[in-house]
Write a protein that holds these residues in place. Structure first.
Motif, PDB file in Angstrom:
ATOM      1  N   ALA A   1       0.815  -1.215   0.000  1.00  0.00           N
ATOM      2  CA  ALA A   1       0.000   0.000   0.000  1.00  0.00           C
ATOM      3  C   ALA A   1       0.848   1.264   0.000  1.00  0.00           C
ATOM      4  O   ALA A   1       0.333   2.352   0.218  1.00  0.00           O
ATOM      5  CB  ALA A   1      -0.924   0.007   1.224  1.00  0.00           C
ATOM      6  N   SER A   2       2.153   1.146  -0.254  1.00  0.00           N
ATOM      7  CA  SER A   2       3.026   2.321  -0.271  1.00  0.00           C
ATOM      8  C   SER A   2       2.825   3.095  -1.569  1.00  0.00           C
ATOM      9  O   SER A   2       2.281   2.560  -2.541  1.00  0.00           O
ATOM     10  CB  SER A   2       4.493   1.903  -0.136  1.00  0.00           C
ATOM     11  N   PRO A   3       3.244   4.376  -1.614  1.00  0.00           N
ATOM     12  CA  PRO A   3       3.119   5.125  -2.876  1.00  0.00           C
ATOM     13  C   PRO A   3       3.855   4.407  -3.992  1.00  0.00           C
ATOM     14  O   PRO A   3       4.846   3.712  -3.754  1.00  0.00           O
ATOM     15  CB  PRO A   3       3.790   6.467  -2.554  1.00  0.00           C
ATOM     16  N   GLY A   4       3.367   4.555  -5.216  1.00  0.00           N
ATOM     17  CA  GLY A   4       4.023   3.926  -6.345  1.00  0.00           C
ATOM     18  C   GLY A   4       5.344   4.587  -6.684  1.00  0.00           C
ATOM     19  O   GLY A   4       5.608   5.722  -6.276  1.00  0.00           O
ATOM     20  N   SER A   5       6.174   3.888  -7.423  1.00  0.00           N
ATOM     21  CA  SER A   5       7.453   4.462  -7.827  1.00  0.00           C
ATOM     22  C   SER A   5       7.226   5.662  -8.739  1.00  0.00           C
ATOM     23  O   SER A   5       6.473   5.574  -9.708  1.00  0.00           O
ATOM     24  CB  SER A   5       8.296   3.424  -8.558  1.00  0.00           C
ATOM     25  N   PRO A   6       7.876   6.791  -8.458  1.00  0.00           N
ATOM     26  CA  PRO A   6       7.710   7.959  -9.331  1.00  0.00           C
ATOM     27  C   PRO A   6       8.270   7.748 -10.726  1.00  0.00           C
ATOM     28  O   PRO A   6       7.938   8.486 -11.651  1.00  0.00           O
ATOM     29  CB  PRO A   6       8.474   9.060  -8.585  1.00  0.00           C
ATOM     30  N   GLU A   7       9.114   6.730 -10.893  1.00  0.00           N
ATOM     31  CA  GLU A   7       9.717   6.495 -12.205  1.00  0.00           C
ATOM     32  C   GLU A   7       8.682   6.234 -13.288  1.00  0.00           C
ATOM     33  O   GLU A   7       8.869   6.615 -14.443  1.00  0.00           O
ATOM     34  CB  GLU A   7      10.678   5.315 -12.144  1.00  0.00           C
ATOM     35  N   TRP A   8       7.567   5.581 -12.934  1.00  0.00           N
ATOM     36  CA  TRP A   8       6.609   5.188 -13.977  1.00  0.00           C
ATOM     37  C   TRP A   8       5.860   6.389 -14.523  1.00  0.00           C
ATOM     38  O   TRP A   8       5.316   6.319 -15.624  1.00  0.00           O
ATOM     39  CB  TRP A   8       5.648   4.131 -13.439  1.00  0.00           C
ATOM     40  N   ASN A   9       5.792   7.494 -13.780  1.00  0.00           N
ATOM     41  CA  ASN A   9       5.141   8.690 -14.295  1.00  0.00           C
ATOM     42  C   ASN A   9       6.135   9.723 -14.801  1.00  0.00           C
ATOM     43  O   ASN A   9       5.742  10.752 -15.344  1.00  0.00           O
ATOM     44  CB  ASN A   9       4.240   9.318 -13.226  1.00  0.00           C
ATOM     45  N   ASP A  10       7.421   9.487 -14.597  1.00  0.00           N
ATOM     46  CA  ASP A  10       8.437  10.453 -15.013  1.00  0.00           C
ATOM     47  C   ASP A  10       9.165  10.028 -16.281  1.00  0.00           C
ATOM     48  O   ASP A  10       9.955  10.790 -16.821  1.00  0.00           O
ATOM     49  CB  ASP A  10       9.484  10.645 -13.905  1.00  0.00           C
ATOM     50  N   ARG A  11       8.911   8.811 -16.728  1.00  0.00           N
ATOM     51  CA  ARG A  11       9.619   8.280 -17.890  1.00  0.00           C
ATOM     52  C   ARG A  11       8.642   7.982 -19.015  1.00  0.00           C
ATOM     53  O   ARG A  11       7.447   7.797 -18.794  1.00  0.00           O
ATOM     54  CB  ARG A  11      10.365   6.996 -17.508  1.00  0.00           C
TER      55      ARG A  11
ATOM     56  N   ALA B   1       8.154   2.068 -18.480  1.00  0.00           N
ATOM     57  CA  ALA B   1       7.285   3.020 -17.785  1.00  0.00           C
ATOM     58  C   ALA B   1       5.886   3.028 -18.387  1.00  0.00           C
ATOM     59  O   ALA B   1       4.877   3.040 -17.663  1.00  0.00           O
ATOM     60  CB  ALA B   1       7.894   4.419 -17.836  1.00  0.00           C
ATOM     61  N   ARG B   2       5.791   3.014 -19.706  1.00  0.00           N
ATOM     62  CA  ARG B   2       4.484   2.986 -20.357  1.00  0.00           C
ATOM     63  C   ARG B   2       3.738   1.706 -20.007  1.00  0.00           C
ATOM     64  O   ARG B   2       2.525   1.724 -19.748  1.00  0.00           O
ATOM     65  CB  ARG B   2       4.651   3.106 -21.869  1.00  0.00           C
TER      66      ARG B   2
END
Length: 490
Positions: free
Chosen positions: A73-83, A88-89
């Protein structure tokens, strides 16, 4: 990848650094449990730590989720929205439920790659293939439904996307080391039940978060009937794969309180994913602000209100239409134009808890509108109808797994769509963190007042130092103005 630097991961775990939650997961070899870096229990010995880039990879390696820190339940990795690369897609599409709906072949088709290429790249970077990643998401959805709804377990199983009750039971037991009934019993001890028909949960984020511009923007530009501000929460309708829903989102000091009403519980994970994306909750504000603070002109703005997020959208085509409606008119006029389309072409819904009346129209429905009924210049009518026809035909992908550069090129090729519209759509619909509306009037006023170059070309040159976070710089610049988009309604 963060998990590949063992020394850095060990330091984060030993200091219980919550900033790394979602970036990687810590598995303990002696207990066969995996945790988030900030787990409150005493850190294990260094030699017993093993690090994974995803919860799915940890689960696939035979570790079960910690009952104390709930790493799933932790926040998702920011990489998937920054790449914008293939992995990432793919992760954004998996989060949007594509594998559950269309399988791995459907995921690969949307990405434009072969199944083998997609599987190989996900496995290489995340330690798990698309099926394992989707399974981890189903397990988390099941946990939410078990803990927050009164649904029978069989209904939970199918709502979460499992093919059978047996698979559901086995997965929950394997991932959480508890039977579904035990999860529900544990949850009842510390929580109050949700109202009938609602699912209440907390959406985590990485601190800090300044909610003023985030919620202020969504409310100030909201379309009547589709969006509203009520009882301290932003509410809107959601068009989802299996039905529709209404969500209420309220900013709290350490989370976003979320209430969902869904016509089909199978849409839970997708609704959560889209709301998180709309509120930019998986961002890494420390990294963003550190980069922007290197510009002495921006540093005072960041120090005053750090952690600004980019207000995005739950539906790319919807926002593209609204962006064109907002060309060279006031916010109030744009809302009026959008409201007329909603009333004429949107699908009506019931909202017993508020005043929402419609889903935003499908592009297929808008494709039938009469341009003569639009109360704005002929050239903009042509722009709008051309955009709608292109989106209705599926010729431009503005969804979670879109190719940002390709979408930009296709939008720019349409009549009447210039840099402001393209970058607005890139920032809020595509989710590109480096989108930059240099010609926006509010940005130019802010630049002038701060002593920055005012001309778009010169400002773009100056803003090179802000990359890859120019969309966040836009939020700080907009916040200098006295506009409703910068204020949460009282």
């Amino acid at each position: 990848m963060v998990h590949e630097c063992r020394e850095r991961c060990v330091r984060a775990v030993q200091s219980k650094d919550a900033r790394f939650d979602g970036w990687f997961f810590t598995a303990v070899l002696t207990t066969k449990i995996y945790c988030r870096p900030s787990c409150p229990v005493v850190p294990p010995k260094v030699e017993n730590m093993q690090f994974y880039p995803s919860a799915a990879a940890a689960q696939q390696a035979g570790f079960r989720a910690c009952k104390r820190c709930r790493p799933d339940a932790s926040p998702g990795s920011p990489e998937w929205n920054d790449r914008a690369d293939l992995v990432a897609r793919a992760m954004r599409l998996i989060g949007d439920g594509v594998v559950d709906r269309d399988g791995v072949p459907g995921l690969a088709a949307q990405l434009g790659y072969s199944v083998r290429q997609v599987q190989r790249q996900l496995q290489a970077e995340l330690g798990a293939g698309p099926l394992a990643l989707a399974r981890a998401q189903r397990a988390q959805t099941a946990r939410l439904l078990i803990e927050t709804s009164p649904l029978q377990m069989a209904d939970v199983a199918f709502a979460a996307g499992f093919s059978s009750v047996r698979t559901f039971n086995e997965t929950v037991q394997e991932v959480f080391a508890l039977a579904p009934s035990e999860l529900r019993s544990r949850a009842k001890k510390g929580t109050s039940p949700s109202a009938p028909g609602t699912i209440s949960l907390r959406l985590p984020f990485r601190a800090p978060l300044t909610p003023d511009n985030l919620f202020g923007h969504l409310v100030a530009t909201g379309v009547p009937g589709v969006e509203e501000w009520r009882d301290g929460a932003y509410r809107r309708t959601l068009r989802l794969p299996h039905g529709h829903g209404v969500v209420a989102l309220k900013p709290m000091p350490d989370h976003i309180a979320c209430q969902l009403w869904l016509t089909d519980q199978r849409d839970l994970a997708i609704a959560i994913s889209r709301c998180r994306r709309m509120l930019d909750l998986d961002a890494d504000p420390i990294a963003v602000d550190e980069q922007l603070r290197t510009d002495p002109m921006l540093a005072p703005l960041i120090d005053k209100a750090p952690g600004r997020r980019v207000p995005r959208t739950v539906d790319g085509p919807e926002f593209a239409v609204r962006a064109v409606l907002g060309q060279q008119v006031s916010t109030a006029a744009a809302r009026t134009h959008a409201s007329r389309l909603v009333q004429a072409y949107g699908d009506p819904i019931d909202d017993p808890a508020g005043g929402l009346t419609h889903l935003f129209p499908r592009m297929e429905a808008l494709a039938g509108l009469d341009p003569e009924t639009l109360a704005f210049p002929k050239s903009r009518r042509t722009t709008l109808t051309t955009l709608i026809a292109t989106l209705a035909a599926g010729e431009i992908d503005l969804g979670a797994g879109s190719d940002w550069d390709k979408a930009r090129e296709q939008l720019a090729a349409l009549p009447g769509i210039g840099p402001w519209t393209v970058e607005s759509i890139a920032m809020r619909a595509l989710g590109d963190p480096d989108a930059f509306v240099a010609s926006d009037l509010g940005i130019r006023y802010a630049a002038r007042d701060l002593g920055l170059p005012e001309a778009p070309k010169a400002l773009i040159e100056h803003a090179r130092a802000w990359r890859p976070w120019r969309a966040y710089a836009v939020q700080y610049l907009w916040a200098t103005g006295d506009h409703a988009i910068n204020k949460i309604p009282e």
